[in-house]
Scaffold this motif. Structure first.
Motif, PDB file in Angstrom:
ATOM      1  N   ILE A 374       0.837  -1.207   0.000  1.00 35.84           N
ATOM      2  CA  ILE A 374       0.000   0.000   0.000  1.00 35.84           C
ATOM      3  C   ILE A 374       0.867   1.251   0.000  1.00 35.84           C
ATOM      4  CG2 ILE A 374      -1.659   1.343   1.362  1.00 35.84           C
ATOM      5  CD1 ILE A 374      -2.784  -1.365   2.354  1.00 35.84           C
ATOM      6  N   GLU A 375       1.881   1.254   0.853  1.00 37.73           N
ATOM      7  CA  GLU A 375       2.778   2.415   0.952  1.00 37.73           C
ATOM      8  C   GLU A 375       3.521   2.635  -0.359  1.00 37.73           C
ATOM      9  OE1 GLU A 375       5.160   1.334   4.264  1.00 37.73           O
ATOM     10  OE2 GLU A 375       3.701   2.016   5.769  1.00 37.73           O
ATOM     11  N   LYS A 376       3.923   1.536  -1.014  1.00 40.27           N
ATOM     12  CA  LYS A 376       4.628   1.655  -2.288  1.00 40.27           C
ATOM     13  C   LYS A 376       3.722   2.263  -3.353  1.00 40.27           C
ATOM     14  CE  LYS A 376       6.965  -1.062  -5.844  1.00 40.27           C
ATOM     15  NZ  LYS A 376       7.294  -2.423  -6.326  1.00 40.27           N
ATOM     16  N   LEU A 377       2.465   1.802  -3.422  1.00 42.43           N
ATOM     17  CA  LEU A 377       1.515   2.328  -4.405  1.00 42.43           C
ATOM     18  C   LEU A 377       1.208   3.800  -4.143  1.00 42.43           C
ATOM     19  CD1 LEU A 377      -0.939  -0.711  -4.630  1.00 42.43           C
ATOM     20  CD2 LEU A 377       0.450   0.198  -6.507  1.00 42.43           C
ATOM     21  N   GLU A 378       1.111   4.169  -2.886  1.00 36.73           N
ATOM     22  CA  GLU A 378       0.840   5.573  -2.541  1.00 36.73           C
ATOM     23  C   GLU A 378       2.002   6.473  -2.958  1.00 36.73           C
ATOM     24  OE1 GLU A 378       0.009   5.236   1.597  1.00 36.73           O
ATOM     25  OE2 GLU A 378      -2.168   5.040   1.301  1.00 36.73           O
ATOM     26  N   ARG A 379       3.232   5.971  -2.796  1.00 36.46           N
ATOM     27  CA  ARG A 379       4.409   6.739  -3.233  1.00 36.46           C
ATOM     28  C   ARG A 379       4.412   6.901  -4.748  1.00 36.46           C
ATOM     29  NH1 ARG A 379       7.126   3.525   0.662  1.00 36.46           N
ATOM     30  NH2 ARG A 379       7.962   2.182  -0.988  1.00 36.46           N
ATOM     31  N   GLU A 380       4.032   5.813  -5.441  1.00 33.89           N
ATOM     32  CA  GLU A 380       3.990   5.887  -6.903  1.00 33.89           C
ATOM     33  C   GLU A 380       2.934   6.883  -7.378  1.00 33.89           C
ATOM     34  OE1 GLU A 380       3.316   1.887  -8.085  1.00 33.89           O
ATOM     35  OE2 GLU A 380       5.394   1.230  -7.747  1.00 33.89           O
ATOM     36  N   MET A 381       1.797   6.916  -6.697  1.00 34.14           N
ATOM     37  CA  MET A 381       0.744   7.880  -7.044  1.00 34.14           C
ATOM     38  C   MET A 381       1.229   9.318  -6.830  1.00 34.14           C
ATOM     39  SD  MET A 381      -2.795   6.200  -5.613  1.00 34.14           S
ATOM     40  CE  MET A 381      -3.786   7.576  -6.237  1.00 34.14           C
ATOM     41  N   LEU A 382       1.910   9.536  -5.719  1.00 32.19           N
ATOM     42  CA  LEU A 382       2.430  10.866  -5.409  1.00 32.19           C
ATOM     43  C   LEU A 382       3.450  11.309  -6.456  1.00 32.19           C
ATOM     44  CD1 LEU A 382       2.435  13.221  -3.384  1.00 32.19           C
ATOM     45  CD2 LEU A 382       4.258  12.037  -2.132  1.00 32.19           C
ATOM     46  N   LYS A 383       4.275  10.360  -6.895  1.00 29.07           N
ATOM     47  CA  LYS A 383       5.293  10.661  -7.897  1.00 29.07           C
ATOM     48  C   LYS A 383       4.642  11.029  -9.235  1.00 29.07           C
ATOM     49  CE  LYS A 383       9.695   8.875  -9.572  1.00 29.07           C
ATOM     50  NZ  LYS A 383      10.637   7.720  -9.537  1.00 29.07           N
ATOM     51  N   ILE A 384       3.573  10.283  -9.607  1.00 27.72           N
ATOM     52  CA  ILE A 384       2.854  10.569 -10.858  1.00 27.72           C
ATOM     53  C   ILE A 384       2.246  11.965 -10.809  1.00 27.72           C
ATOM     54  CG2 ILE A 384       0.824   9.922 -12.228  1.00 27.72           C
ATOM     55  CD1 ILE A 384       1.453   6.997 -11.479  1.00 27.72           C
ATOM     56  N   MET A 385       1.646  12.305  -9.660  1.00 26.98           N
ATOM     57  CA  MET A 385       1.023  13.634  -9.517  1.00 26.98           C
ATOM     58  C   MET A 385       2.060  14.740  -9.579  1.00 26.98           C
ATOM     59  SD  MET A 385      -2.123  13.098  -6.817  1.00 26.98           S
ATOM     60  CE  MET A 385      -1.219  12.140  -5.611  1.00 26.98           C
ATOM     61  N   GLU A 386       3.227  14.495  -9.007  1.00 28.00           N
ATOM     62  CA  GLU A 386       4.304  15.507  -9.055  1.00 28.00           C
ATOM     63  C   GLU A 386       4.748  15.734 -10.503  1.00 28.00           C
ATOM     64  OE1 GLU A 386       7.279  13.907  -6.517  1.00 28.00           O
ATOM     65  OE2 GLU A 386       6.344  14.655  -4.670  1.00 28.00           O
ATOM     66  N   HIS A 387       4.890  14.644 -11.274  1.00 29.21           N
ATOM     67  CA  HIS A 387       5.303  14.772 -12.664  1.00 29.21           C
ATOM     68  C   HIS A 387       4.227  15.446 -13.513  1.00 29.21           C
ATOM     69  CE1 HIS A 387       8.970  12.774 -12.007  1.00 29.21           C
ATOM     70  NE2 HIS A 387       8.518  11.517 -11.976  1.00 29.21           N
ATOM     71  N   SER A 388       2.986  15.207 -13.173  1.00 32.57           N
ATOM     72  CA  SER A 388       1.894  15.770 -13.983  1.00 32.57           C
ATOM     73  C   SER A 388       1.836  17.293 -13.915  1.00 32.57           C
ATOM     74  CB  SER A 388       0.552  15.185 -13.520  1.00 32.57           C
ATOM     75  OG  SER A 388       0.252  15.630 -12.216  1.00 32.57           O
ATOM     76  N   SER A 389       2.369  17.844 -12.826  1.00 32.88           N
ATOM     77  CA  SER A 389       2.337  19.308 -12.673  1.00 32.88           C
ATOM     78  C   SER A 389       3.554  19.992 -13.306  1.00 32.88           C
ATOM     79  CB  SER A 389       2.258  19.674 -11.178  1.00 32.88           C
ATOM     80  OG  SER A 389       3.389  19.178 -10.498  1.00 32.88           O
ATOM     81  N   ASP A 390       4.460  19.189 -13.867  1.00 34.07           N
ATOM     82  CA  ASP A 390       5.667  19.742 -14.496  1.00 34.07           C
ATOM     83  C   ASP A 390       5.351  20.064 -15.965  1.00 34.07           C
ATOM     84  OD1 ASP A 390       8.111  20.381 -15.542  1.00 34.07           O
ATOM     85  OD2 ASP A 390       9.179  18.721 -14.581  1.00 34.07           O
ATOM     86  N   PRO A 391       5.301  21.359 -16.338  1.00 35.36           N
ATOM     87  CA  PRO A 391       4.928  21.744 -17.715  1.00 35.36           C
ATOM     88  C   PRO A 391       5.949  21.288 -18.758  1.00 35.36           C
ATOM     89  CG  PRO A 391       5.706  23.652 -16.487  1.00 35.36           C
ATOM     90  CD  PRO A 391       5.606  22.540 -15.498  1.00 35.36           C
ATOM     91  N   LEU A 392       7.174  21.082 -18.325  1.00 33.02           N
ATOM     92  CA  LEU A 392       8.203  20.686 -19.282  1.00 33.02           C
ATOM     93  C   LEU A 392       7.975  19.266 -19.812  1.00 33.02           C
ATOM     94  CD1 LEU A 392      11.383  22.113 -17.480  1.00 33.02           C
ATOM     95  CD2 LEU A 392      10.168  23.092 -19.428  1.00 33.02           C
ATOM     96  N   LEU A 393       7.333  18.414 -18.998  1.00 25.12           N
ATOM     97  CA  LEU A 393       7.120  17.034 -19.413  1.00 25.12           C
ATOM     98  C   LEU A 393       5.971  16.885 -20.389  1.00 25.12           C
ATOM     99  CD1 LEU A 393       7.645  15.250 -15.968  1.00 25.12           C
ATOM    100  CD2 LEU A 393       9.238  15.352 -17.896  1.00 25.12           C
ATOM    101  N   ASN A 394       5.022  17.810 -20.303  1.00 34.66           N
ATOM    102  CA  ASN A 394       3.883  17.828 -21.230  1.00 34.66           C
ATOM    103  C   ASN A 394       3.201  16.433 -21.320  1.00 34.66           C
ATOM    104  OD1 ASN A 394       2.065  18.918 -23.021  1.00 34.66           O
ATOM    105  ND2 ASN A 394       3.341  18.447 -24.822  1.00 34.66           N
ATOM    106  N   LEU A 395       2.824  15.868 -20.137  1.00 37.29           N
ATOM    107  CA  LEU A 395       2.239  14.519 -20.068  1.00 37.29           C
ATOM    108  C   LEU A 395       0.765  14.540 -20.443  1.00 37.29           C
ATOM    109  CD1 LEU A 395       3.875  13.299 -16.724  1.00 37.29           C
ATOM    110  CD2 LEU A 395       4.585  12.760 -19.068  1.00 37.29           C
ATOM    111  N   ASP A 396       0.328  13.426 -20.977  1.00 40.19           N
ATOM    112  CA  ASP A 396      -1.076  13.265 -21.354  1.00 40.19           C
ATOM    113  C   ASP A 396      -1.926  13.120 -20.086  1.00 40.19           C
ATOM    114  OD1 ASP A 396      -3.595  11.968 -22.003  1.00 40.19           O
ATOM    115  OD2 ASP A 396      -2.742  11.661 -23.998  1.00 40.19           O
TER     116      ASP A 396
END
Length: 498
Positions: A374-396
């Motif tokens: 559970i803790e691992k999945l929560e960390r992965e979710m947090l990491k995805i959300m952090e990347h999604s807010s980065d305009p340089l990555l331009n993620l879908d």
């Protein structure tokens, strides 16, 4: 330095192929004696189970007696010594449980040929491996045996056993004329004179005719004869019939007539006297010492009756009726007296806690692993959300949303499993177990009367070995003489405390 003390144990399987690679009972004992002499160990006693299966400990009286002595403090035994590990058991769970119980009281197992001494922590791994090998060997033997039997069945060969009406000569069935006459007599009486199973059995018993095993005829034995296709030239393997190589005793026309009569008579009989007879199979006839079962009673007077009399007639044994209500109430009160006066709640609590603690460790490990997932999945979710807010990555954004939903669903699923395991752990750690045990012992009679008929029978058969009855002329005078249990409650208390 105190000299180490040991019990030896040897076992021979009922089937020789299961002992492949092992030695005789004499050789096993010689190896145990030699080992003790070489290692300065006092061999106190050697126990044996001859022609006993290693698939479980059930029915192995020598092993059970040895184990009961090992756990007694006054015996001061350090080891159980066997020639090979599979002499103890071929079941890996049984072996590991037995080893765990011994290690808990600082007793150990020595397997000579396998170079195992469980005083060495690394040896426990080897015991586990060997017990698994023993189980695989057992399965391989079973597979090999079944394959050979299947081939013989396809060829119409006789597959073994004793068949009334035949003898085996050079592994082939040959007709025994005198017995074949009895087989024809059974078929003829059933069809031509409309006799039932009991009448045929009783008639044969009056004439002094015995079965293949030199016993009296019963309704079951008669029915088995009438349904056995071997008498019309067939053999059976795993529910399928094939043409055999032996000579038939019964012609097809007579066989078909028997089958027709059986179908005409077949129906689901209504019980004349509905209700449970929980002591069936436990009560012993005072005359022949055989089991007693539900008697031919009426609603006002219900009895247990000698099974031999019921199945084979009065020429074999009398009915020796015992009043149902009296017998069941006596046995129940005898158990309640022993339960309340000879069973310590603290001993029961100790046993239950030991079992629960044995189960707790894997549950706690599983709960810990799930929490980490559970803790691992929560960390992965947090990491995805952090990347999604980065305009340089331009993620879908749709792809990100899909990933987050998938991981969230995984978390929900794992949390559900984790909650269930956590609940099990809390129940097993419940401090009110002692109160529940004390209440159950005190109010067991009330609990008994809430059981269904089948549950009452299961209960009595699980705790009682047999019930003896006095030999009197009249049913009203017959009394319960002795109730013999599967275990001694006082001995159980003492063993657990030790």
């Amino acid at each position: 330095m105190k000299k180490k003390r040991a019990f030896g144990y040897k076992r021979r399987s009922p089937r020789s192929e299961k002992d492949f690679g092992n030695t005789s009972l004499e050789k096993q004992e010689d190896e145990i004696i030699k080992y003790c002499e070489m290692n300065d160990i006092e061999l106190v006693d050697v126990y044996v189970d001859d022609l006993k299966s290693g698939s479980s400990f059930k029915g192995r009286d020598g092993f059970i007696e040895m184990y009961n002595r090992v756990v007694k403090e006054e015996e001061d035994i350090d080891y159980i010594i066997v020639y090979k590990q599979d002499r103890l058991s071929r079941d890996p769970l049984d072996t590991l449980y037995f080893m765990k119980q011994l290690n808990a009281i600082d007793k150990h197992i020595i397997c000579i040929a396998d170079s195992i001494n469980t005083e060495d922590p690394t040896a426990k791994i080897l015991v586990h491996v060997l017990s698994l090998v023993a189980e695989l060997e057992r399965e391989f033997i079973s597979f090999r045996t079944n394959s050979g039997m299947e081939k013989k069945a396809e060829d119409g060969d006789f597959l073994g056993g004793k068949i009334y009406g035949y003898e085996v000569i050079n592994k082939k069935l040959s007709i025994l004329p005198d017995e074949a006459k009895i087989v024809k007599y059974i078929f003829d009486k059933y069809v031509s004179e409309n006799w039932g199973y009991k009448k045929i059995a009783g008639n044969l018993n009056i004439q002094g005719v015995k079965t293949k095993h030199k016993k009296e005829w019963t309704t079951t034995a008669i029915k088995t004869i009438l349904q056995n296709q071997i008498y019309i030239g067939n053999i059976k393997w795993r529910g399928k019939y094939t043409k055999g190589q032996h000579t038939r005793i019964i012609e097809q026309t007579l066989w078909d007539q028997v089958k027709f009569v059986m179908q005409a008579r077949s129906f689901i009989p209504q019980k004349k006297n509905p209700g449970s007879y929980p002591l069936s199979g436990l009560l012993r006839c005072p005359q022949c010492k055989g089991i007693m079962v539900q008697g031919n009673s009426n609603p006002q007077n219900k009895y247990y009756q000698c099974n031999k009399n019921k199945c084979s007639g009065s020429s074999v044994c009398k009915s020796n009726l015992v009043k149902k209500e009296y017998a069941e109430e006596y046995v129940l009160q005898d158990f309640l007296h022993r339960l309340k006066n000879k069973v310590s709640a603290s001993v029961v609590y100790s046993v239950i806690k030991s079992i629960l603690n044995y189960e707790l460790n894997p549950l706690e490990n599983e709960a810990s692993n799930l929490k980490k997932q559970i803790e691992k999945l929560e960390r992965e979710m947090l990491k995805i959300m952090e990347h999604s807010s980065d305009p340089l990555l331009n993620l879908d954004r749709e792809m990100i949303r899909t990933q987050l939903v998938r991981k969230q669903n995984e978390i929900i699923k794992i949390k559900t499993i984790h909650a269930d395991i956590t609940m099990q752990i809390e129940l097993k750690q419940n401090d009110s177990i002692m109160d529940i045990i004390e209440f159950s012992i005190k109010n067991f009679e009330d609990f008994y009367h809430t059981l269904s008929d089948d549950e009452k029978k299961l209960f009595f058969h699980s705790v009682i070995k047999e019930v003896h009855v006095t030999e009197e002329e009249k049913p009203k005078d017959r009394r319960i003489k002795e109730v013999i249990y599967h275990f001694d409650l006082e001995e159980l208390n003492r063993i657990v405390k030790s």
